[in-house]
Write an enzyme that holds these catalytic residues in place. Structure first.
Site, mmCIF file in Angstrom:
data_model
loop_
_atom_site.group_PDB
_atom_site.id
_atom_site.type_symbol
_atom_site.label_atom_id
_atom_site.label_comp_id
_atom_site.label_asym_id
_atom_site.label_seq_id
_atom_site.Cartn_x
_atom_site.Cartn_y
_atom_site.Cartn_z
ATOM 1 C CG HIS A 106 -13.030 6.853 13.367
ATOM 2 N ND1 HIS A 106 -14.083 6.061 12.961
ATOM 3 C CD2 HIS A 106 -12.945 7.853 12.455
ATOM 4 C CE1 HIS A 106 -14.614 6.579 11.872
ATOM 5 N NE2 HIS A 106 -13.943 7.665 11.549
ATOM 6 C CG ASP A 146 -17.630 7.016 14.085
ATOM 7 O OD1 ASP A 146 -17.681 6.108 14.922
ATOM 8 O OD2 ASP A 146 -17.584 6.812 12.860
ATOM 9 C CB VAL A 170 19.384 16.449 -20.234
ATOM 10 C CG1 VAL A 170 17.937 15.985 -20.469
ATOM 11 C CG2 VAL A 170 19.581 17.834 -20.820
ATOM 12 C CB CYS A 196 39.753 7.011 -11.047
ATOM 13 S SG CYS A 196 39.682 5.219 -10.877
ATOM 14 N N GLY A 238 21.458 12.783 -16.602
ATOM 15 C CA GLY A 238 22.056 12.524 -15.293
ATOM 16 C C GLY A 238 21.352 13.265 -14.180
#
Length: 923
Positions: free
Chosen positions: A128, A164, A653, A728, A655
């Site tokens: 059920h 039930d 904000v 980088c 990001g």
């Protein structure tokens, strides 16, 4: 020797041992759930002696019956078990003939007589879909959502007379998510866990360990079956209650309300957490406030002022449309054909009849695919119409979007009239006459295929680092703008053309975009020079040139993304096929840095798009302009709305919201290690979204005395001063062997003095301005720290006395391992040189690896054995030997340690934007 007792082994099978405690079962029920329970019980060694299910419907057997018939299990198909409360004799005799010890009712919708329920030695158990005693009745899953329960679940209980109320054997529960539907709950939990629970319950009974826990009266509820006439929406309630009512009736029977005199059913409800978007009012009977038809769906309002959104509407004729197209549907329905258009319609009907030769008459309701057409017939239809209707150009997608003849003719007519043309892209450029050309730069947010101001109207200045002047004011994206962009990307992925597009078509669009980037390379390089200070010639070759190459490379991957087949242990008598699928993740967020604005965009977004995702990209606040120009070109290339969204603004904000957004499934970030850590934390806490990070570096470059010195000097300078040191993988620290140290330094300084510092648009310029004022100030402070700690400033270290943000190329020597210069990245044109003793290979390796960063590294030597030894020992994602900065679109790029994880470029980059699904079937 095997013991013969209650736990005696019954038989062996490859990979599985069956114990004696197994039962003879009768399965009473239907559906795929019943089939799965049946199959799992048999695999566990239980004997299913009979399956009792429903009669075939439209000549098609129920899935449970199909599985049982295939196995040779006796199958009985009874429409009912009793008449006027009494058991049908023939049915009862058929049931008793199988001799079951336990009845298992996995999903039974019929009323089973109590003499059948109590007949077997162990009685009957039934599944059920609610946590009894709450939500007794046949619509239990619906009521779980309608009542706003925070927990859902199921019960396996000892069957009673259909009320039930029998004793509980076991229960399982799960959390209800805010926007769960019946389907979502069923597929995520109730189906897979319910199958396991039914098998577990049977084994507990077989082992004599099954409990019988009486159901309490406290908390007991009973709600009737939900029917269409009872599913009308009562509007004077909160948004959450309305949302629960709609999702609780999705997909059956469907919550509805009256709009313009007809019943309209609502599907796909979600609570609106962001601000209400703009839209066209829609009066709804009984609602105190009109709904709003927006680009993303129909917004509805509760009596508490809060809102929800539905994505689909169904009308009385059964037709379902996106809620965003409500008014468009009304306009389309009243189109009347002219005499010429009627001739075209008759010609098309003849073409349909030729293709659908099995259909006696083509009527307005005739569905192209339901009538037997296949994909090849789509091509034939489009080509025949072009040939016989005056060159009318249709796309295959036009057929898929309008499969009924009446709808198809309406689409054709709108195309003939030019009414279905994509809304023209309106771009409010900032223009500049510079570099012997007119440069046209978009400056607004790009969301759902349109340039638009920020929701709150805020802007900020983007600055030309060559002279410090303002280039233009750029829209400053708010949280509302981020949410709009994500919603557009989500809709494009789930409902739009992009999600249905085949891989080669996706690749075609990417090739077209690469061509447009190349066609506009001079303008893009000029914008890059203005906005980031990149030397124009370098921007042409690297910033723009590699962006073009990247899109072409990944365009070629679109139709080559493949899974694999995997041999698994085939337990007799079963045979199995296991394979993997590579699938897109969904909405991806990309946050890029300011040193290579367009190239970093390409490195990440090309792989993302090739994999089939949609994206929301935030460029660096100080360099947004080439990203916005890229957005314009993506529209010209034909990318559907919402696939690409660009939101300029701040990391704090926009990001941060991207990293926290629950609808984003992947975030790719390039930037500082400190920000990367914060992003990773936010991604984990929000929804455990996938992350790839390319972070800071302090890349070591080791120069041995047996190198080719001329090349080492030239390459060493490029390793540091390339792109003004804003690179980088720049060599953050050079280790030069003692015997050549002084000569190396002398020759470097001589070469620096030859470098021309100046306007990046001047073709003879070697060294342009630093990206922005704050970064220049940081570099000057870096040099001051080096001098204070005792390093020797050999050259430079000062700002160039001219307008703009120019810094002299700088050289430091006598840098010791403990110094700030030896540990921290400058990200600027500052060469940091340390000496090492002749022949001390392991010593210099230890010093080179004594950093938390591991992005790149390099070695110069003529000794190939030494080079390979050093490359093996260096702790970095990339090692250059007798070269530097030589990246390629086919070679994976990424760091280790606190330089991040995940790869850009190469085939490996695709894996960052794909998920692997394993599929196993038994045959």
């Amino acid at each position: 020797m095997l013991r013969r007792g209650s736990q005696t082994l019954r038989r062996f099978s490859t990979g599985r041992v069956f114990f004696k405690n197994k039962l003879k079962l009768a399965l009473i029920g239907q559906s795929l759930f019943g089939q799965e329970v049946y199959s799992h019980l048999r695999k566990e060694g239980h004997r299913v002696v009979g399956v009792f299910t429903v009669p075939d419907k439209d000549g098609k057997a129920d899935p449970l019956a199909l599985a049982a018939e295939k196995d040779g299990t006796p199958v009985f198909k009874f429409p009912r078990w009793r008449v006027k409360g009494k058991t049908i004799k023939e049915v009862a005799e058929a049931y008793r003939s199988v001799g079951a010890e336990l009845n298992v009712l996995p999903f039974c919708t019929q009323f089973i007589p109590m003499d059948v329920i109590d007949g077997p030695r162990h009685g009957s158990i039934i599944y059920h879909p609610s946590i009894l005693p709450r939500h007794r009745g046949a619509s239990a899953i619906n009521w779980t959502l309608i009542m706003g329960d925070k927990k859902a679940g199921f019960s396996v209980f000892w069957a009673d007379d259909g009320l039930d109320t029998g004793p509980i054997l076991l229960q399982r529960s799960c959390d209800v998510k805010p926007n769960d539907t019946v389907d979502a709950l069923y597929n995520r939990f109730l189906f897979p866990e319910g199958i396991k629970a039914m098998v577990e319950a049977v084994q507990l009974i077989a082992d004599g360990k099954a409990p019988r826990v009486p159901q309490p009266e406290e908390g007991a509820t009973y709600e009737g079956i939900q029917k269409k006439e009872n599913a009308e929406i009562s509007w004077d309630q909160s948004a959450e209650v309305l949302h629960n009512w709609i999702r609780g009736h999705d997909k059956v029977p469907g919550a509805w309300s009256e709009i313009n005199g007809q019943m309209v059913t609502f599907y796909g409800s979600s609570l609106l957490s962001s601000s209400v978007p703009a839209g066209e009012p829609l009066e709804i009977k009984g609602a105190k406030k009109p709904g709003l038809v927006t680009k993303n769906g129909l917004v509805l309002f509760g009596n508490d002022g809060k809102a929800l959104m539905v994505t689909s509407l169904q009308f009385e004729d059964g037709k379902m449309i996106p809620a965003s197209q409500y008014f468009a549907r009304g306009e389309a329905s009243v189109v009347e054909l002219t005499a010429e258009e009627m001739k075209v319609a008759e010609t098309i009907k003849v073409i349909w009849a030729g293709i659908l030769s099995n259909i006696p008459v083509i009527e307005n309701s005739t569905d192209f695919f339901k009538s037997g057409a296949r994909s090849m017939d789509v091509v034939r239809l489009v080509e025949e119409i072009r040939q016989k209707c005056g060159g009318l150009q249709l796309q295959n997608e036009d057929v898929y979007m309008a499969t009924r003849f009446e709808d198809f003719i309406q689409k054709v007519v709108r195309k003939l009239r030019g009414e279905d043309q994509e809304e023209e892209l309106i771009v409010d450029y900032v223009t500049k006459e510079v570099n012997e050309m007119t440069v046209k730069m978009p400056y607004q947010c790009f969301i759902n295929g349109q340039f638009t101001d920020a929701d709150d109207g805020k802007t900020y200045d983007t600055i030309n680092p060559t002279d410090g002047s303002t280039i233009c004011k750029v829209s400053y994206a708010s949280l509302v703008d981020v949410d709009k962009a994500v919603a557009a990307a989500k809709d494009a992925f789930e409902n739009g053309e992009w999600g249905r597009m085949n891989a080669r078509e996706r690749g075609r669009l990417m090739y077209r975009l690469a061509d447009l980037l190349e066609e506009n390379q001079e303008e893009l390089a000029t914008i890059e020079a203005l906005d980031s200070g990149a030397v124009y010639t370098l921007a042409l070759k690297t910033h723009i040139g590699m962006s073009v190459q990247t899109f072409r490379y990944f365009a070629g991957w679109c139709d080559k993304i493949q899974g694999s087949t995997i041999p698994i242990n085939q337990a007799r008598p079963s045979r199995n096929l296991t394979f993997t699928r590579k699938e897109p993740l969904g909405v991806c967020a990309i946050i890029i840095p300011w040193n290579y604005p367009l190239m970093m965009l390409a490195w990440k977004s090309a792989a993302c798009l090739a994999a089939g995702n949609t994206l929301v990209l935030k460029p660096a606040q100080v360099t947004p302009l080439t990203a916005l120009k890229f957005a314009e070109l993506s529209v010209k290339a034909g990318f559907p709305r919402g696939v690409i969204n660009i939101i300029p603004g701040s990391g704090g904000v926009a990001g941060q919201r991207l990293s926290e957004h629950p609808d984003i499934r992947k975030l790719g970030f390039t930037g500082s290690t400190s920000i990367g850590k914060q992003i990773m934390k936010s991604c984990a806490v929000s929804n455990l979204k996938k992350v790839s990070l390319e972070l800071g570096g302090k890349s070591p470059l080791i120069i041995f005395n047996d190198c080719e010195l001329d090349k080492a000097v030239r390459m060493g300078m490029g390793a540091v001063f390339f792109n003004k040191g804003e690179n980088c993988i720049a060599a953050g620290r050079l280790f030069v062997e003692e015997s050549i140290h002084d000569e190396f330094v002398t020759r470097v300084v001589e070469e620096i003095k030859k470098m021309k510092i100046g306007d990046p648009l001047d073709r003879s310029t070697d060294h342009g301005p630093q990206n922005h004022k704050a970064h220049l100030e940081k570099l000057l402070q870096y040099c001051e720290a080096g001098v204070k700690e005792g390093a020797t400033l050999v050259y430079g270290g000062r700002q160039v006395q001219r307008p703009g943000f120019f810094m002299e190329p700088t050289v430091f020597t006598d840098v010791e391992d403990h110094m700030f210069l030896a540990k921290e990245e400058s990200f600027g044109p500052i060469m940091v040189i340390s000496k090492f003793q002749n022949g001390d290979i392991d010593g210099v390796l230890q010093r080179a690896n004594n950093t938390e960063y591991g992005l790149a590294s390099g070695v110069f030597t003529r000794d190939i054995n030494k080079a390979m030894y050093v490359s093996e020992k260096l702790e970095a994602g990339t090692v250059f030997i007798n070269t530097y900065n030589k990246t390629d679109v086919a070679a994976p790029f990424g760091g280790v340690k606190q330089s991040g994880f995940g790869k850009d470029l190469g085939e490996e980059a695709l894996n960052e934007y794909l998920k692997t699904k394993t599929v196993t079937l038994e045959y």
